[in-house]
Design an enzyme around this catalytic site. Structure first.
Site, PDB file in Angstrom:
ATOM      1  N   HIS A  65      48.208  25.966  47.122  1.00  0.00           N
ATOM      2  CA  HIS A  65      49.655  25.926  46.914  1.00  0.00           C
ATOM      3  C   HIS A  65      50.356  26.094  48.246  1.00  0.00           C
ATOM      4  O   HIS A  65      50.272  27.165  48.852  1.00  0.00           O
ATOM      5  CB  HIS A  65      50.094  27.049  45.968  1.00  0.00           C
ATOM      6  CG  HIS A  65      49.551  26.927  44.583  1.00  0.00           C
ATOM      7  ND1 HIS A  65      50.214  26.256  43.583  1.00  0.00           N
ATOM      8  CD2 HIS A  65      48.387  27.367  44.035  1.00  0.00           C
ATOM      9  CE1 HIS A  65      49.481  26.310  42.460  1.00  0.00           C
ATOM     10  NE2 HIS A  65      48.369  26.969  42.717  1.00  0.00           N
ATOM     11  N   ASP A 308      42.527  28.248  45.392  1.00  0.00           N
ATOM     12  CA  ASP A 308      43.794  28.557  44.708  1.00  0.00           C
ATOM     13  C   ASP A 308      44.688  29.394  45.632  1.00  0.00           C
ATOM     14  O   ASP A 308      45.344  30.351  45.217  1.00  0.00           O
ATOM     15  CB  ASP A 308      43.559  29.299  43.393  1.00  0.00           C
ATOM     16  CG  ASP A 308      44.802  29.320  42.480  1.00  0.00           C
ATOM     17  OD1 ASP A 308      44.772  30.000  41.452  1.00  0.00           O
ATOM     18  OD2 ASP A 308      45.806  28.661  42.839  1.00  0.00           O
TER      19      ASP A 308
END
Lengths: 447, 185, 329
Positions: A65, A308
């Site tokens: 992200h 992640d």
């Protein structure tokens, strides 16, 4: 393009060619020209002697992200790309849950362009699966792919509606891209901020049970089997979900799965003291779950490691546990944690770890990287598999510092990273003592 | 409280008892109406002394005198500086003290701060007609303008020493000794 | 979670700077607090219900979650010890305007507050504050985590009635899942050697509670047959709205503590409740007002226990005594 680069004097480790031995690598015009022992470079090559360190295909992270557009104070595409390169990653896939989300071609194009300018790892955007990530209507998947998207996902949110997931798994086959699913039944996770169990009970925190993940993974696998589409299960955290993926693969469904380094290393006990650095979604689970994740990565039920990477500003994490946002950064600690948990414990060889970080992601996603074969892109990582180092978040290239591994001693350190034959990262000399002998980076001249 | 063998006995049991009898006599001389007397012993050892004094007053004067106990821990003026919190004992005053002649009974009078704390505490219970102080031993070293109205005896103490009064209910004997100061933790 | 000794920490019980929960206390420490509460009960019977022991201390009651009874109980305790108190309630305080707990902490430190009593809606908030300010911090209830002074007054009440806590059978009935009072009582009772059980609909019993050493009973009749003390928890209306129980009427029918059920108890049984009660839901009026009830003694003990906690945590350190002595010389 610049001069050819000859990376020499190292240990070539490329599971895609079953290669593990001393050798060198010649990169010209952004691609690998030759790879093996006794490679001689042209006179004008830049020679880099890595003095016995490992030379491997650059790592690939299909789940990060970067917070641009919208939350640039946490991470920009540039800082994220540099953070990735510092972790040895040469390709990353960024999730679309930015503000605004990446659900139209212009947004995809923006991310592509910013990634190209960033001067770090290659940045490929994952497009939103549903408009606005609302889980109702499919995005214009083809348009997103044409603009440069490599997959679709609503990550952050589950694709809740089974019918929508079915259509996505069918429709994406035309464009040969996977659907990356964040499996979470919010009816069961119900505002939980950590794993449901005795630690949550003692701390008085709401918990999300294993069933919130495994139930949806089971359903998603059946839909994958039904449609023949490529379902990729994000951040597996429970032993029950592992069983579901195993069953689906045995039935021939096109299902792949990833696990994060923090789920391989930590359990719910890390939350004691209300440490928000241990708050993420899916949460850290029990030791039994952790062991089954490690076993699954070893036997291939889980295909790849993906971080992640979820940056958050320290002010947001410096809050009551309930209010702190979910997520931890992971790009710069991934290799160190993976080596500690897998090689250190004897579960996997070094080559197999490189496979899970590089070759396997390329294989399952059909990318032409993750290999040192001649003709492949010059995406290389050089690392020291033996170096022990202590995590100091203030040295991170990332814009954020929220890691659960602060102060932890890890094994395995990235020394330099090349993308398309261009050196995009190098560990500052003072930061780590080199081995005795010739300095590793030499300038001009042939060997 | 075990007493060190190098302690010097200043008053043995007989002498201490005689001193208490004398104090009782002084009380009766100066208070024309013993029915108005209330003896309040300061915890811990003052309590038994007050009871013994009351027994003596009754024996000599024929009137039963009520006694009470006062725990001054919560009224100390050095609360902010002491170490481990002392255990708080109970304060029991059997009668309403307003209008009475209260005599505070303590074993050793030193700086005067304990007496001051006792005065503060008593004033939270009512308004006695008169408050006086009766102490078995005065060792000097006053830090406040407080003097005993009824005094058993005076003893000087060198630095590093203190006066230790023993009573049967706590120490197993009745005596007054000069002892080295106990090492505080 | 260990005792922090930067301020105070000089009590003979080794409680440290703060009281954030009972989980980390020993039996000796808990019994020591109860013993200290005894003389404070007497002070509340005096005509002048005040002792000067905390004179000059500033105490802030930071109640960021609504509460009347606990705040009043603390206020009485503080005033009876002669402290100066300031109340910050959730409405109208800077927290409602969006000031973070971190900033609130910094402001309190800048104002040189001696002690903070905090009630907050998030688990861990008391420890969060305690880690960031040098003042003594007392947890008056944080999220669903702990409410230590409530458990202490419960333990004192049980000890007064039954003579001891060790070996006693205590069953907590009701919404254990959402109750910080239940958690603190479980820790306190277990530390002091009691046998603890919980009873309620499965939807309201949290996962993993047996691993803490607690027995789970499924029916309130079982609980009444087994226990010497029944601790009845309040069932909030929100639980019905959120679907944990279908209706309050149903809860009362199957889990309510009623006279009929208590009369079938094999021996003596005492009933406690942390308040405020939902009469007719978890507890019937003739139980709350009846001979089994220890609810009013709980309230009386509450002020004494809170006085004891304030007394033990406040002021006094050997280092300060030394430096004060040096200053005098």
């Amino acid at each position: 393009m610049s001069r050819p680069v000859l990376i020499t004097g190292g240990r070539l480790l490329d599971p895609s060619q079953e290669l593990d031995g001393p050798g060198a690598l010649l990169i010209r015009d952004g691609r690998i020209e030759a790879c093996g022992r006794d490679i001689v470079g042209p006179d004008d090559a830049e020679v880099v002697d890595v003095d016995g360190l490992v030379i491997a295909p650059g790592f690939i992270d299909v789940h990060v992200h970067f917070r641009e557009p919208g939350d640039e104070h946490k991470e920009t595409i540039e800082s994220g790309a540099r953070s990735a390169a510092a972790g040895g990653f040469t390709t990353v896939w960024t999730m679309p849950n930015t503000d605004p989300p990446i659900d139209d071609p212009a947004a995809v194009g923006f991310v592509r362009a910013a990634g190209e300018r960033a001067g770090g790892a290659r940045v490929y955007p994952v497009g939103a699966a549903s408009r606005g990530l609302q889980g109702e209507k499919m995005t214009e998947v083809g348009e997103l792919v044409a603009a440069g998207a490599v997959a679709v996902s609503d990550d952050g949110n589950p694709i809740w509606n089974a019918g929508l997931l079915r259509r996505l798994l069918e429709y994406t086959q035309t464009f040969d891209i996977p659907v990356l699913q964040h499996a979470e039944d919010t009816g069961l996770s119900c505002g939980g901020v950590m794993n449901e169990g005795k630690v949550a009970t003692a701390l008085g925190l709401r918990g999300a049970p294993n069933a919130a993940e495994s139930g949806m993974v089971a359903r998603d696998c059946y839909i994958a089997e039904l449609t023949g589409g490529h379902l990729h299960v994000c951040h597996v955290s429970t032993r029950e979900a592992v069983e579901q993926v195993r069953r689906a693969k045995e039935c021939g469904a096109h299902v792949t799965a990833e696990v994060t380094p923090h789920h391989l290393a930590l359990t719910e006990d890390a939350v004691h003291g209300y440490r928000t650095e241990a708050k993420m979604n899916p949460p850290l689970r029990t030791e039994e779950d952790r062991q089954s994740l490690l076993d699954a990565l070893v036997d291939g039920t889980i295909d790849v490691i993906a971080t992640d990477h979820a940056p958050h500003h320290y002010e947001e994490k410096e809050r009551e546990f309930d209010d702190a946002p979910f997520g931890v950064v992971g790009l710069e600690t991934a290799l160190g944690v993976a080596m500690l948990e897998l090689v250190g414990s004897g579960r996997l060889s070094l080559g197999a770890v490189v496979d899970r970080l590089s070759c396997a992601p390329a294989r399952i996603m059909g990318l032409d990287v993750g290999t040192l074969r001649p003709g492949a892109r010059g995406d290389i990582v050089v690392f020291d598999p033996a170096e022990r180092w202590t995590v100091d978040a203030s040295t991170f290239m990332s814009g954020s510092r929220n890691t659960p591994f602060v102060g932890k001693e890890l094994v395995g350190r990235v020394r330099a990273t090349w993308v398309a034959g261009e050196r995009r990262y190098e560990l500052p000399r003072e930061a780590s003592p080199f081995r005795e002998g010739a300095p590793p980076y030499v300038g001009q001249g042939s060997v | 409280m075990p007493v060190a063998s190098e302690a010097e006995v200043l008053l043995d049991e007989e002498q201490t008892d005689a001193t208490l009898k004398d104090l009782a006599r002084q009380l009766l001389e100066r208070e024309p109406d013993p029915a108005e007397l209330l003896l309040v012993g300061i915890r811990r050892r003052g309590v038994e002394l007050a009871e013994r004094l009351a027994t003596e007053v009754e024996a000599q004067g024929g009137v039963a005198i009520p006694t009470g106990s006062l725990d001054i821990t919560l009224y100390r003026d050095d609360f902010g500086q002491i170490g481990p919190k002392p255990v708080i004992g109970s304060t029991e005053l059997p009668v309403e003290i307003t209008g009475l002649h209260v005599v505070i009974v303590d074993d050793v009078l030193h700086t005067g701060r304990t007496t001051r704390a006792a005065l503060n505490e008593l004033s939270d219970f009512g308004r006695p007609r008169k408050i006086e102080l009766c102490t078995l031993v005065d060792r000097g070293g006053r830090e406040l303008p407080i003097q005993p109205d009824y005094l058993g005896c005076r003893f000087e103490v060198a630095p590093g020493e203190e006066i230790a009064v023993s009573v049967p209910s706590i120490d197993g004997e009745l005596s007054v000794r000069r002892v080295p100061v106990e090492r505080k933790k | 979670m260990t005792a922090n000794t930067t301020n105070g920490g000089a009590d003979g019980l080794g409680l440290g700077k703060d009281l954030t929960g009972l989980q980390q206390l020993t039996c000796e420490q808990i019994e020591g607090i109860l013993d200290t509460a005894e003389p404070f009960k007497e002070i509340s019977e005096r005509r002048i219900k005040k002792v000067p022991v905390l004179r000059g201390k500033t105490i802030v009651n930071l109640f960021l979650e609504p509460s009347t009874r606990t705040r009043i109980s603390f206020e009485f305790a503080e005033k009876r010890l002669s402290a100066d108190t300031v109340n910050i309630a959730s409405s109208g305080s800077s927290v409602e305007k969006g000031e973070s707990l971190v900033d609130t902490a910094r402001n309190l430190e800048a104002m040189r507050i001696d002690m903070v009593v905090i009630r907050h809606g998030s688990s861990g908030a008391a420890q969060f504050l305690a880690d960031r300010i040098p003042s003594n911090v007392i947890n008056a209830g944080d999220g669903q985590h702990e409410h230590p002074t409530q458990a202490l007054l419960d333990l004192l009440t049980i000890r007064d009635r039954l003579g001891s806590i060790a070996g006693r059978r205590v069953c907590i009935v009701g919404d254990v899942r959402h109750s910080r009072v239940a958690r603190s009582d479980i820790w306190g009772l277990m530390r002091c050697g009691a046998e603890v059980a919980v009873c309620g609909p499965k939807t309201l019993i949290p996962m993993g509670i047996e691993e803490l050493g607690v027995t789970v009973l499924s029916r309130v009749e079982e609980a009444i047959e087994w226990a010497e003390v029944l601790y009845v928890l309040r069932l909030q209306l929100e639980r019905m709205d959120a679907g944990f129980v279908p209706s309050l009427r149903e809860y009362n029918r199957f889990f309510g503590v009623s006279r009929e059920r208590l009369e079938r108890a094999p021996g003596d049984i005492a009933v406690l409740h942390p308040g405020p009660m939902n009469r007719g839901v978890e507890i019937d009026s003739d139980v709350a007002d009846g001979p089994w009830s220890l609810i009013l003694p709980q309230v009386t003990n509450g002020v004494a226990v809170r006085m004891a906690v304030l007394y033990l945590l406040a002021g006094g350190s050997p280092e300060r005594a030394e430096s004060a002595k040096e200053a005098r010389e």
